[in-house]
Design a protein around this motif. Structure first.
Motif, mmCIF file in Angstrom:
data_model
loop_
_atom_site.group_PDB
_atom_site.id
_atom_site.type_symbol
_atom_site.label_atom_id
_atom_site.label_comp_id
_atom_site.label_asym_id
_atom_site.label_seq_id
_atom_site.Cartn_x
_atom_site.Cartn_y
_atom_site.Cartn_z
ATOM 1 N N VAL A 140 40.704 40.125 26.016
ATOM 2 C CA VAL A 140 40.251 39.435 27.231
ATOM 3 C C VAL A 140 40.419 37.922 27.052
ATOM 4 O O VAL A 140 40.927 37.230 27.939
ATOM 5 N N GLU A 150 48.783 27.530 38.299
ATOM 6 C CA GLU A 150 49.352 28.182 39.473
ATOM 7 C C GLU A 150 48.366 28.075 40.633
ATOM 8 O O GLU A 150 47.240 27.616 40.462
ATOM 9 N N PHE A 165 44.120 37.147 27.394
ATOM 10 C CA PHE A 165 44.830 37.578 28.610
ATOM 11 C C PHE A 165 44.610 36.602 29.762
ATOM 12 O O PHE A 165 45.544 36.284 30.506
ATOM 13 N N TYR A 166 43.380 36.143 29.909
ATOM 14 C CA TYR A 166 43.039 35.330 31.071
ATOM 15 C C TYR A 166 43.283 33.847 30.797
ATOM 16 O O TYR A 166 43.101 33.378 29.675
ATOM 17 N N GLU A 167 43.631 33.162 31.851
ATOM 18 C CA GLU A 167 44.068 31.765 31.710
ATOM 19 C C GLU A 167 42.911 30.795 31.490
ATOM 20 O O GLU A 167 43.104 29.709 30.960
ATOM 21 N N ASN A 168 41.712 31.178 31.912
ATOM 22 C CA ASN A 168 40.603 30.217 31.876
ATOM 23 C C ASN A 168 40.018 29.973 30.484
ATOM 24 O O ASN A 168 39.097 29.182 30.337
ATOM 25 N N TYR A 169 40.524 30.674 29.485
ATOM 26 C CA TYR A 169 40.007 30.440 28.133
ATOM 27 C C TYR A 169 40.967 29.551 27.363
ATOM 28 O O TYR A 169 42.173 29.690 27.469
#
Ligand SMILES: Cc1cc2nc3c(=O)[nH]c(=O)nc-3n(C[C@H](O)[C@H](O)[C@H](O)COP(=O)(O)O)c2cc1C
Ligand code: FES
Lengths: 424, 157
Positions: free
Chosen positions: B63, B123, B66-70
């Protein structure tokens, strides 16, 4: 204009419970709580309304709800898709900010119809202002005794929670979204089984877009026929269109389905002085681009946009004037899909990167004559060969940009620079 | 590793999900510890979150990546997330990003040496009618111009 989701947008404090109730909000929900509206009647009205999913696919909402095995024992879920990440799309953000109670009421009604006692609204992680507004509205609704356990001794229970995303376009795809709520990477699931049978935590789940849910209360308050008549056959109601790009007054407009594109363009203030319309992406970055001529002939409804060669999608109308370099525009979109592919399916994972690298090479002045055929062949091998529609979404712009603006691509390859004086 | 305050905040999220589904809170839990750690994650923090939520460490790691906010590298105190997608691009985002880089003396993707700011190209942030736009912390700044950027930067302390 502004008849449903945006009907309170110009009022003071549009997001408050008081404003919402003053305009007839929660009337339907209160009727349900008093046992005065049956599930069957709601499904009938929804079907009559012609409401089609506002998240992009346009699937009839009434039909989707009727697929839920609502009499099956055990937990069921209602999920709202507020992940809004399709480039050009920014309508759900405004619904959450200015009319959050319509989303809550729509979801609660869905919970009642599907006999689902729990709902989640998945809001993209960057939407913090909308999230705070939505949470505020949730608190108001709980405070007014509109949500919770056995609400007003109705034996109806509906608890609603927000889940925040963390930056992944793919989580807008409904099964990736469910994975994400489960605390996993957002990788789409194989279908079937569909979420209606095996959804969140393996339980039957209905997923709809924010705008779809927000349209439901008014449809039931005023009647399915009233909504259908706002639009045109096969495209009931009105719809939010985000008009962005090269216009004087970019904004969200809630207009009747079937409105001529040229009227919408005018509402958005038209093009800037001295500029000419070159191209339009009518439904968000994943829908095929149209040259001005085709766009000017279309109306803003599913069938008409289809006939013009594209799709209504999420209603995200991206306007490009004659200063736009189409090679650069496509390269930017290609980068987006390359960045956002979840990596699960080979054609999409490899294809999106390949497309981006070839386009980048063209922009760097190293394009080859055979590159356009290469791009077309790569996109063709992605379409239809992936678990979810992100692959198709990445491929379709490539085909349409090259088909309609081939000369511009050829010029770039030959001369190593754009045919358009000013790009951007 | 995880402070009591952070645990309290994580527990609020855990309570939203069915019993035994506490790993649903992992995305927020990671954000909470990331914020406490000055804006980025470490492997130890990710492991601590996994242990706190009683979930496999590898899943938390997945997780977190995978996610951009980390973030997995230290970032500036203020992260300016500038949208460069289509609607913003059509309205001059690229020029503004260059302006920002020059003005701040930093490249996108990097933190400035004094640690005050970093700039990241992102993005579509779903605010395309306000293009060009950027996000700093919880806030969106829309209809940006060079002048507006100057004002915003002056406000960053
Ligand atoms: C890559 C991808 C991204 C999507 N993003 C969104 C989104 O941000 N919001 C949304 O409502 N639907 C999105 N969808 C569509 C959803 O999968 C789903 O069809 C929709 O949420 C169903 O709701 P509706 O029937 O009310 O439209 C996306 C689909 C794909 C393939
Ligand atoms: S394209 Fe920049 S916010 Fe959507």
């Amino acid at each position: 204009m502004n008849k449903v989701c945006f009907k309170n947008i110009n009022k003071d404090n549009p997001s408050s419970l008081a404003t919402y109730e003053a305009s007839g909000g929660y009337k339907v929900w209160r009727k349900i709580l008093k046992g005065e509206l049956s599930q069957g009647k709601i499904l009938d009205e929804l079907k009559t309304s012609g409401l089609r999913g506002r998240g992009g696919a346009g699937f009839p909402t009434g039909l989707k709800w009727s697929f839920m095995p609502r009499n099956q024992e055990g937990q069921k879920y209602v999920v709202c898709n507020s992940d809004e990440g399709e480039p050009g799309t920014c309508k759900d953000r405004d619904i959450l900010r200015f009319n959050p109670h319509a989303v809550i009421e729509g979801m609660a009604i869905a919970g009642y119809v599907m006999k689902a006692s729990v709902g989640y609204n998945y809001i993209r992680g960057e939407f913090m202002e909308p999230y705070y507004r939505f949470e505020e509205a949730l608190n108001e609704a709980y405070g007014a005794g509109l949500l919770g356990e056995d609400i007003n001794d109705s034996k109806i229970t509906f608890n609603l929670y927000t889940h925040l995303g963390a930056g992944a376009y793919i989580c807008g795809e409904e099964t990736a979204l469910l994975e994400s709520i489960e605390g996993k990477k957002g990788q789409p699931r194989f279908k079937p089984p569909f979420p209606a049978n095996v959804g969140l935590y393996g339980k039957p789940t209905t997923i709809n877009n924010t705008e779809s849910f927000a349209s439901v209360p008014d449809i039931l308050a005023k009647g399915g026929q009233w909504f259908a008549d706002l639009g045109v056959p096969n495209s009931g109601g009105c719809k939010l269109f985000s008009v962005t790009g090269h216009v004087n007054n970019p904004a969200n407009f809630e207009i009747p389905m079937g409105t001529p594109f040229s009227d919408l363009l005018e509402m958005a203030g038209g093009l800037r002085e001295g500029r000419k319309l070159k191209a339009v992406i009518p439904g968000g970055s994943s829908t095929p681009v149209l040259p001005a001529k085709a766009a000017l002939k279309m109306n803003m409804d599913y069938d008409s946009i289809d006939k013009a060669g594209s799709m209504l999608g999420a209603g995200s109308v991206i306007i490009m004037d004659d200063t736009t370099c189409m090679v650069k525009a496509l390269t930017r979109l290609a980068h987006f899909y390359y960045d956002e592919s979840c990596g699960q399916c080979t054609p999409c994972r490899e294809g999106t990167g390949w497309i981006y690298r070839v386009l980048k090479r063209i922009m760097d002045g190293h394009g080859k004559n055979e590159d356009l055929d290469l791009l077309l062949s790569v996109q063709d091998k992605i379409i239809g060969n992936t678990i979810c529609a992100l692959g198709d979404a990445a491929a379709m712009p490539v085909e349409s940009f090259i088909r309609h603006f081939r000369k511009e691509f050829e010029h770039y390859i030959k001369n190593g620079e754009s045919m358009v004086a000013k790009d951007g | 590793m995880i402070s009591d305050q952070a645990k309290k905040e994580i527990d609020i999220w855990v309570a939203k999900y069915p019993t035994g589904r506490q790993s649903s809170a992992v995305m927020e839990a990671l954000k909470i510890v990331q914020a406490e750690n000055g804006g980025s994650l470490t492997n130890d923090l990710i492991k601590a979150v996994a242990d706190y939520l009683d979930m496999p460490r590898i899943n938390a790691q997945e997780v977190a990546t995978f996610y951009e906010n980390y973030n997995h590298k230290p970032v500036g105190k203020h992260v300016i997330r500038f949208c460069h997608n289509i609607s913003c691009m059509l309205n001059g985002a690229d020029d503004l990003i260059s302006y920002l880089e020059t003005k701040l003396g930093v490249k996108t993707g990097e933190a400035r040496k004094d640690g005050l700011v970093s700039v990241k190209k992102v993005e579509c942030l779903g605010a395309c009618v306000g293009a060009p736009m950027c996000q700093i912390g919880d806030k969106y700044f829309e209809n940006l111009t060079e002048q507006r950027i100057d004002e915003i930067l002056d406000g960053l302390k």
